[in-house]
Design an enzyme around this catalytic site. Structure first.
Site, PDB file in Angstrom:
ATOM      1  N   TYR A  38       5.119 -58.277   3.659  1.00  0.00           N
ATOM      2  CA  TYR A  38       5.022 -59.723   3.889  1.00  0.00           C
ATOM      3  C   TYR A  38       3.582 -60.115   4.227  1.00  0.00           C
ATOM      4  O   TYR A  38       3.038 -61.083   3.668  1.00  0.00           O
ATOM      5  CB  TYR A  38       5.977 -60.103   5.036  1.00  0.00           C
ATOM      6  CG  TYR A  38       6.152 -61.575   5.270  1.00  0.00           C
ATOM      7  CD1 TYR A  38       7.107 -62.306   4.562  1.00  0.00           C
ATOM      8  CD2 TYR A  38       5.388 -62.246   6.218  1.00  0.00           C
ATOM      9  CE1 TYR A  38       7.289 -63.656   4.801  1.00  0.00           C
ATOM     10  CE2 TYR A  38       5.562 -63.596   6.454  1.00  0.00           C
ATOM     11  CZ  TYR A  38       6.517 -64.307   5.750  1.00  0.00           C
ATOM     12  OH  TYR A  38       6.698 -65.652   5.983  1.00  0.00           O
ATOM     13  N   SER A  76       1.748 -68.559   5.717  1.00  0.00           N
ATOM     14  CA  SER A  76       2.331 -68.160   7.003  1.00  0.00           C
ATOM     15  C   SER A  76       1.184 -67.864   7.944  1.00  0.00           C
ATOM     16  O   SER A  76       0.069 -67.555   7.499  1.00  0.00           O
ATOM     17  CB  SER A  76       3.177 -66.900   6.797  1.00  0.00           C
ATOM     18  OG  SER A  76       3.467 -66.281   8.026  1.00  0.00           O
TER      19      SER A  76
HETATM   20  P1  NAD Z   1      14.871 -69.513   3.754  1.00  0.00           P
HETATM   21  O1  NAD Z   1      15.465 -68.129   3.684  1.00  0.00           O
HETATM   22  O2  NAD Z   1      15.566 -70.569   4.546  1.00  0.00           O
HETATM   23  O3  NAD Z   1      14.649 -70.081   2.276  1.00  0.00           O
HETATM   24  C1  NAD Z   1      14.162 -69.262   1.245  1.00  0.00           C
HETATM   25  C2  NAD Z   1      14.356 -69.980  -0.063  1.00  0.00           C
HETATM   26  O4  NAD Z   1      13.894 -69.115  -1.126  1.00  0.00           O
HETATM   27  C3  NAD Z   1      15.825 -70.289  -0.378  1.00  0.00           C
HETATM   28  O5  NAD Z   1      15.933 -71.533  -1.052  1.00  0.00           O
HETATM   29  C4  NAD Z   1      16.221 -69.155  -1.309  1.00  0.00           C
HETATM   30  O6  NAD Z   1      17.317 -69.456  -2.150  1.00  0.00           O
HETATM   31  C5  NAD Z   1      14.940 -68.990  -2.093  1.00  0.00           C
HETATM   32  N1  NAD Z   1      14.878 -67.702  -2.757  1.00  0.00           N
HETATM   33  C6  NAD Z   1      15.058 -66.467  -2.219  1.00  0.00           C
HETATM   34  N2  NAD Z   1      14.972 -65.530  -3.171  1.00  0.00           N
HETATM   35  C7  NAD Z   1      14.718 -66.177  -4.333  1.00  0.00           C
HETATM   36  C8  NAD Z   1      14.538 -65.757  -5.670  1.00  0.00           C
HETATM   37  N3  NAD Z   1      14.585 -64.463  -6.002  1.00  0.00           N
HETATM   38  N4  NAD Z   1      14.306 -66.692  -6.609  1.00  0.00           N
HETATM   39  C9  NAD Z   1      14.267 -68.022  -6.284  1.00  0.00           C
HETATM   40  N5  NAD Z   1      14.434 -68.470  -5.030  1.00  0.00           N
HETATM   41  C10 NAD Z   1      14.660 -67.556  -4.078  1.00  0.00           C
HETATM   42  O7  NAD Z   1      13.389 -69.278   4.265  1.00  0.00           O
HETATM   43  P2  NAD Z   1      12.307 -70.254   4.930  1.00  0.00           P
HETATM   44  O8  NAD Z   1      12.120 -69.789   6.318  1.00  0.00           O
HETATM   45  O9  NAD Z   1      12.572 -71.671   4.654  1.00  0.00           O
HETATM   46  O10 NAD Z   1      11.009 -69.749   4.136  1.00  0.00           O
HETATM   47  C11 NAD Z   1      10.362 -70.525   3.141  1.00  0.00           C
HETATM   48  C12 NAD Z   1       8.929 -70.052   3.043  1.00  0.00           C
HETATM   49  O11 NAD Z   1       8.276 -70.257   4.281  1.00  0.00           O
HETATM   50  C13 NAD Z   1       8.766 -68.572   2.698  1.00  0.00           C
HETATM   51  O12 NAD Z   1       7.701 -68.393   1.799  1.00  0.00           O
HETATM   52  C14 NAD Z   1       8.425 -67.962   4.032  1.00  0.00           C
HETATM   53  O13 NAD Z   1       7.693 -66.779   3.917  1.00  0.00           O
HETATM   54  C15 NAD Z   1       7.608 -69.069   4.652  1.00  0.00           C
HETATM   55  N6  NAD Z   1       7.493 -69.017   6.094  1.00  0.00           N
HETATM   56  C16 NAD Z   1       8.601 -69.064   6.881  1.00  0.00           C
HETATM   57  C17 NAD Z   1       8.441 -69.007   8.252  1.00  0.00           C
HETATM   58  C18 NAD Z   1       9.609 -69.048   9.179  1.00  0.00           C
HETATM   59  O14 NAD Z   1       9.412 -68.791  10.365  1.00  0.00           O
HETATM   60  N7  NAD Z   1      10.797 -69.383   8.738  1.00  0.00           N
HETATM   61  C19 NAD Z   1       7.170 -68.891   8.811  1.00  0.00           C
HETATM   62  C20 NAD Z   1       6.069 -68.850   7.975  1.00  0.00           C
HETATM   63  C21 NAD Z   1       6.239 -68.913   6.614  1.00  0.00           C
END
Ligand code: NAD
Length: 250
Positions: free
Chosen positions: A145, A132
């Site tokens: 985080y 991130s």
């Molecule tokens: P999201 O909430 O859409 O997806 C999260 C995924 O993780 C889902 O498939 C969920 O089922 C899974 N998950 C959650 N808890 C779990 C568990 N205990 N065991 C197994 N799977 C689990 O989120 P996203 O935005 O797609 O985020 C994905 C990654 O990207 C994360 O690591 C997040 O920190 C990172 N990220 C997101 C953003 C953003 O702005 N959305 C920015 C930077 C980094």
């Protein structure tokens, strides 16, 4: 391009992970999905991508070990599952701290340690960690985080060095704000923590960070993941690629 490659993408039932899984499948990889969600929707995703699904809870090291054994050798490991919680440090629930460290940081260690022997045996591997912009910069009220993502970036650099002579690369992709459920779900807590309206959180907190004033798309992150899996990226390791609309350039 990725025919004959097996890829495990954690947290791929939603958001960025799902986009990465779709993109790897489109390149011909055999994809193993992981993540939570409605079983019927997950079955449909598996059919669409010709994928299988392992629903291990990645906060549980024993469940991760079971998943890695069931999945077997993989060529591509994408550590992507993650969660967020927004609260001032003095009000931050300790159990949320533990969950975020377990899912956003420790899970990547547990999957990696299990995947590396198979990659070493083949002399080829790709480890991609969804970090991130918060692996490089902090924001208030996101202590767990930010700590986890900084840790993930450090872990990635360390394993990149350890695996450098084995044909295995390890890199982070560091998005800014991507419009996914993870971002949408933190809006109410951010409204409460900062005393702001929904519109003010979107424009004055989230997009305020991104000079381009637009959200990153999950597909943008997926395209970078596909590139890192390719042969042209064989000398890219230990890198942390931002896709953050200029956020961390400031
Ligand atoms: P999201 O909430 O859409 O997806 C999260 C995924 O993780 C889902 O498939 C969920 O089922 C899974 N998950 C959650 N808890 C779990 C568990 N205990 N065991 C197994 N799977 C689990 O989120 P996203 O935005 O797609 O985020 C994905 C990654 O990207 C994360 O690591 C997040 O920190 C990172 N990220 C997101 C953003 C953003 O702005 N959305 C920015 C930077 C980094």
């Amino acid at each position: 391009m990725l025919k004959d490659r097996r890829a495990l993408v954690t947290g791929s039932t939603s958001g960025i992970g799902l986009a990465i899984a779709r993109a790897l499948a489109a390149e011909g990889a055999e994809v193993i999905l992981n993540g939570l969600g409605d079983p019927a929707a997950i079955r449909q995703l598996c059919e669409e991508l010709g994928a299988t699904h392992n629903g291990a809870n990645l906060m549980d090291p024993a469940a991760i070990a079971g998943m890695m054994e069931e999945v077997g050798p993989i060529d591509i490991l994408v550590n992507n599952a993650g969660m967020q919680h927004v609260a001032p440090v003095e009000d931050f629930p300790p159990e949320k701290w533990d969950s975020i460290i377990a899912l956003n940081l420790s899970a990547a260690f547990h999957t990696t340690r299990a995947a590396v022997p198979g990659m070493k045996a083949k002399g080829w591997g790709r480890i991609i960690n969804t970090a991130s912009a918060h692996s490089l910069a902090a924001s208030p009220f996101k202590s767990a985080y930010v700590a986890a993502k900084h840790g993930l970036a450090g872990f990635t650099k360390t394993i990149a060095l350890e695996l450098a002579t084995h044909g295995i690369t390890a890199n982070c992709i560091s998005p800014g704000y991507v419009w996914t459920p993870l971002v949408e779900n933190q809006i109410p807590d951010t409204m409460a923590a900062r005393g702001l309206t929904r519109e003010a959180v979107i424009n004055d907190v989230l997009l305020a960070k991104q000079p381009t004033k637009s959200f990153v798309l999950p597909e943008d992150v997926a395209a970078m993941a596909v590139f890192l899996c390719g042969e042209a990226a064989r000398n890219i390791t230990g890198a942390n690629y931002t896709i953050d609309g200029g956020w961390t350039a400031e």
